[in-house]
Design a protein around this motif. Structure first.
Motif, PDB file in Angstrom:
ATOM      1  N   LEU A  42      42.787  42.389  34.131  1.00  0.00           N
ATOM      2  CA  LEU A  42      41.795  42.306  35.212  1.00  0.00           C
ATOM      3  C   LEU A  42      42.419  42.554  36.590  1.00  0.00           C
ATOM      4  N   ALA A  44      42.152  41.706  40.100  1.00  0.00           N
ATOM      5  CA  ALA A  44      41.479  40.733  40.977  1.00  0.00           C
ATOM      6  C   ALA A  44      41.484  41.214  42.423  1.00  0.00           C
ATOM      7  N   PRO A  63      30.956  38.142  47.350  1.00  0.00           N
ATOM      8  CA  PRO A  63      30.274  37.411  46.282  1.00  0.00           C
ATOM      9  C   PRO A  63      31.270  36.718  45.341  1.00  0.00           C
ATOM     10  N   LYS A  68      38.524  36.594  46.830  1.00  0.00           N
ATOM     11  CA  LYS A  68      38.860  35.867  48.066  1.00  0.00           C
ATOM     12  C   LYS A  68      39.967  34.829  47.817  1.00  0.00           C
ATOM     13  N   SER A  69      39.752  33.986  46.795  1.00  0.00           N
ATOM     14  CA  SER A  69      40.736  32.922  46.530  1.00  0.00           C
ATOM     15  C   SER A  69      42.062  33.519  46.106  1.00  0.00           C
ATOM     16  N   THR A  70      42.000  34.615  45.350  1.00  0.00           N
ATOM     17  CA  THR A  70      43.238  35.269  44.914  1.00  0.00           C
ATOM     18  C   THR A  70      44.034  35.708  46.144  1.00  0.00           C
ATOM     19  N   TYR A  79      50.028  32.431  44.303  1.00  0.00           N
ATOM     20  CA  TYR A  79      49.976  33.532  43.336  1.00  0.00           C
ATOM     21  C   TYR A  79      50.976  34.609  43.756  1.00  0.00           C
ATOM     22  N   HIS A 235      31.698  30.466  51.955  1.00  0.00           N
ATOM     23  CA  HIS A 235      30.461  31.051  51.457  1.00  0.00           C
ATOM     24  C   HIS A 235      29.312  30.946  52.462  1.00  0.00           C
TER      25      HIS A 235
HETATM   26  N1  ATP Z   1      44.686  32.575  37.609  1.00  0.00           N
HETATM   27  C1  ATP Z   1      43.847  33.508  37.169  1.00  0.00           C
HETATM   28  N2  ATP Z   1      43.957  34.032  35.924  1.00  0.00           N
HETATM   29  C2  ATP Z   1      43.120  34.993  35.486  1.00  0.00           C
HETATM   30  N3  ATP Z   1      42.094  35.497  36.199  1.00  0.00           N
HETATM   31  C3  ATP Z   1      41.921  34.994  37.442  1.00  0.00           C
HETATM   32  C4  ATP Z   1      42.776  33.976  37.984  1.00  0.00           C
HETATM   33  N4  ATP Z   1      42.350  33.694  39.249  1.00  0.00           N
HETATM   34  C5  ATP Z   1      41.284  34.475  39.478  1.00  0.00           C
HETATM   35  N5  ATP Z   1      41.032  35.249  38.396  1.00  0.00           N
HETATM   36  C6  ATP Z   1      39.973  36.260  38.274  1.00  0.00           C
HETATM   37  O1  ATP Z   1      40.119  37.126  39.380  1.00  0.00           O
HETATM   38  C7  ATP Z   1      38.832  37.505  39.877  1.00  0.00           C
HETATM   39  C8  ATP Z   1      38.731  37.122  41.338  1.00  0.00           C
HETATM   40  O2  ATP Z   1      38.646  35.704  41.389  1.00  0.00           O
HETATM   41  P1  ATP Z   1      38.708  34.875  42.740  1.00  0.00           P
HETATM   42  O3  ATP Z   1      38.703  33.416  42.362  1.00  0.00           O
HETATM   43  O4  ATP Z   1      39.821  35.359  43.572  1.00  0.00           O
HETATM   44  O5  ATP Z   1      37.333  35.273  43.413  1.00  0.00           O
HETATM   45  P2  ATP Z   1      36.547  34.556  44.607  1.00  0.00           P
HETATM   46  O6  ATP Z   1      36.035  35.657  45.470  1.00  0.00           O
HETATM   47  O7  ATP Z   1      37.407  33.537  45.241  1.00  0.00           O
HETATM   48  O8  ATP Z   1      35.345  33.889  43.819  1.00  0.00           O
HETATM   49  P3  ATP Z   1      34.532  32.521  44.158  1.00  0.00           P
HETATM   50  O9  ATP Z   1      33.753  32.792  45.375  1.00  0.00           O
HETATM   51  O10 ATP Z   1      33.668  32.365  42.956  1.00  0.00           O
HETATM   52  O11 ATP Z   1      35.550  31.415  44.309  1.00  0.00           O
HETATM   53  C9  ATP Z   1      37.783  36.820  39.000  1.00  0.00           C
HETATM   54  O12 ATP Z   1      37.372  37.721  38.003  1.00  0.00           O
HETATM   55  C10 ATP Z   1      38.569  35.666  38.398  1.00  0.00           C
HETATM   56  O13 ATP Z   1      38.062  35.303  37.135  1.00  0.00           O
END
Ligand code: ATP
Length: 286
Positions: A42, A44, A63, A68-70, A79, A235
């Motif tokens: 995947l 991210a 969305p 974002k969190s990544t 990470y 959000h």
């Molecule tokens: N540690 C991890 N291992 C595997 N996949 C991950 C991991 N962390 C995030 N992902 C995947 O990476 C993608 C981005 O996730 P992320 O949490 O960064 O999104 P986000 O924008 O912060 O979402 P949200 O608003 O729901 O918190 C998603 O498909 C998530 O499932």
């Protein structure tokens, strides 16, 4: 705050300017450069680049699952990046462990409250720990220098608590505070590290509307009084539009828009990314 270091903010409130012996160092620019993060198959984050200008509030929105969190977790060293760099203060943060990033005056808060034990003062003193010079032995033996240093840190923690409206709660157990105040303690703890870059992970998540508005004002006040940079994942679109100087929008790991809140809000790619996903809450639609 001691009177010789007191400063005032635009609204006249006392400002918790750091008490530094030397000239304060300038706030560095944060450059996220072609960042890619893969988890197994995947993607991210896919070749994402943006810049956080010194002294600004920069929001990272998108969305669910946008990345974002990544991105936030790469900047704070939690990470590892697959490719790309995060440049700050002459270093590439993607090569540093979280504690080394913290030493560059980068502090973060967490989405979920992690502070549950001790008083507000105890928790804020944890934030001062990395700035404490006295060793364990001199502190344990209560040597005069260590005692003086502890007193200085406690005074500074009290100033920061006051600035965030937590003055009356300083000696209260964190567990006895309302949810919104506990989120403020989390931010105060991060500010106690005297950051030049503050990373806020959903600072108003779970708050009711009145608490959200108050927190938004506080975040803007922190930028204005301290002149530090703030990278915020949130959000609540209303809050972002009110306080952010610039906004980066991610969708499925890609950057789809970057600019002022007004520009980003009108961007067709942003509108379609949000309309294509279920709303988080009433504030989610751009
Ligand atoms: N540690 C991890 N291992 C595997 N996949 C991950 C991991 N962390 C995030 N992902 C995947 O990476 C993608 C981005 O996730 P992320 O949490 O960064 O999104 P986000 O924008 O912060 O979402 P949200 O608003 O729901 O918190 C998603 O498909 C998530 O499932």
């Amino acid at each position: 705050m001691s009177s010789n270091t007191a400063a005032t903010t635009r609204d006249g409130a006392a400002s918790p300017e750091p008490q530094e012996d030397t000239e304060p160092k300038p706030v560095p620019t944060l450059v996220v450069d072609a960042l890619t993060v893969r988890f197994s198959g995947l993607v991210a984050l896919d070749n994402v680049s943006f810049t956080v200008a010194p002294g600004t509030i920069h929001a990272l929105i998108g969305p669910n699952g946008a990345g974002k969190s990544t991105c936030f977790n790469v900047v704070s060293g939690v990470y590892r990046a697959t490719a790309g760099a995060v440049r700050y203060a002459g270093k590439d943060l993607t090569r540093l462990a979280p504690h080394r990033i913290a030493r560059l005056a980068v502090a973060r808060t967490f989405q979920n409250i992690v502070l549950t034990h001790g008083t507000v003062a105890d928790n804020l003193m944890l934030g001062r720990h990395s700035l404490t010079r006295a060793g364990f032995t001199s502190t344990a033996l209560r040597l005069p220098q260590a005692v003086r240093e502890q007193r200085r840190h406690r005074e500074r923690a009290a100033e920061i608590a006051d600035f965030l409206g937590l003055g009356p709660a300083f000696d209260k157990p964190v567990g006895s505070l309302a949810y919104g105040d506990r989120k403020r303690v989390e931010m105060a703890r991060a500010l106690c590290m005297e950051p030049k870059l503050l990373l806020l992970d959903e600072p108003v998540a779970g708050m009711h509307p009145t608490e959200r508005v108050a927190m938004a004002e506080t975040i803007a006040k922190v930028r204005d009084a301290l002149g530090i940079s703030i990278l915020i994942v949130e959000h609540d679109m209303g809050l972002i539009m009110r306080i952010a100087d610039s906004v980066t929008v991610l969708d499925f790991g890609r950057l789809i828009a970057d600019g002022t809140p007004e520009r980003v809000q009108r961007d067709p790619a942003v509108i379609s990314a949000y309309l294509g996903t279920p709303a988080q809450d009433e504030g989610t639609q751009p």
